[in-house]
Design an enzyme around this catalytic site. Sequence first.
Site, PDB file in Angstrom:
ATOM      1  N   ASN A 139       5.384  -0.795  -5.443  1.00 48.66           N
ATOM      2  CA  ASN A 139       5.173  -2.247  -5.381  1.00 48.66           C
ATOM      3  C   ASN A 139       3.745  -2.629  -5.806  1.00 48.66           C
ATOM      4  O   ASN A 139       3.302  -3.746  -5.594  1.00 48.66           O
ATOM      5  CB  ASN A 139       5.469  -2.792  -3.974  1.00 48.66           C
ATOM      6  CG  ASN A 139       4.552  -2.206  -2.905  1.00 48.66           C
ATOM      7  OD1 ASN A 139       3.679  -1.395  -3.203  1.00 48.66           O
ATOM      8  ND2 ASN A 139       4.744  -2.611  -1.658  1.00 48.66           N
TER       9      ASN A 139
ATOM     10  N   GLU B 182      -1.172  -3.650   0.542  1.00 50.40           N
ATOM     11  CA  GLU B 182       0.141  -4.129   0.127  1.00 50.40           C
ATOM     12  C   GLU B 182       0.012  -5.456  -0.635  1.00 50.40           C
ATOM     13  O   GLU B 182      -1.031  -6.103  -0.576  1.00 50.40           O
ATOM     14  CB  GLU B 182       1.002  -4.352   1.380  1.00 50.40           C
ATOM     15  CG  GLU B 182       1.215  -3.096   2.220  1.00 50.40           C
ATOM     16  CD  GLU B 182       2.303  -2.166   1.661  1.00 50.40           C
ATOM     17  OE1 GLU B 182       2.691  -2.324   0.487  1.00 50.40           O
ATOM     18  OE2 GLU B 182       2.751  -1.288   2.415  1.00 50.40           O
TER      19      GLU B 182
END
Length: 246
Positions: A136, A143
Amino acid sequence: MNLIEVRDYEEMSQIAADYLVKQVRKNPASVLGLATGGTPQKMYELLIADHKKNKTNYNTITTFNLDEYMGLKPTDPTSYRYYMDQNLFNHINVQEKNINLPSGLAANVEEECKKYEVRIQEKGGIDLQILGIGSNGHIGFNEPRTAFSSRTHVVNLTASTREANARFFDSIKEVPTQAITMGIATIMESKEILLLVSGEEKADAMKRLFSQEEPNEQFPASILKNHPHVTIVADKKALKGVVVPV
Ligand code: GLP
């Protein structure tokens, strides 16, 4: 971003190991930023082999790892400290006092994060940071949607990252839900970055990294476009369908 296209995982690992050895030989007081995960494992194996054969000296280097899980003891086989011991530190002559990982056991986590930043500064910053990338686009454990201005901090791991890392645990339930990671700004202050990428599961991330997309916090690795000295070593599978701008 300078791209080195390689055949496979083996070639990526060899190039990365050579790169790191060159850095340590050029500057024996190098401050190295290190990564865990599957990607750098073979590079570490090659560094150990080189250390045995060519006596590359790690006595005066300093290391800072990108991240560590919260709540795991350094002796826990799934902690990143344990990974580093097994995969590298126990086999080279790096000094214990020069090894740094954030502590996932610190009573005061905020304090631990600040101390980690101070330790990096005191050592004059990271000379060469080894990076992997999550599918991702995460770097370290930053993140999507992590602020580009972030420094060492605690993160809640996404379900996809916990799933991707579950292979190192007995079951997904055992994967910690939080980690401490260098922030994006911390990583970006490294003088040089070597990003290692292997395998088809990283191809979408590579497509995005080499797209026209401007750096944005939805895709953390996109910030690397703003760094003056990034080298990406990526294999054929990771570059499948990637159009590299000329
Ligand atoms: C993990 C680590 C990262 C690593 C990335 C890719 O979650 N925290 O530092 O670079 O994800 O891992 P792998 O190399 O196993 O694909």
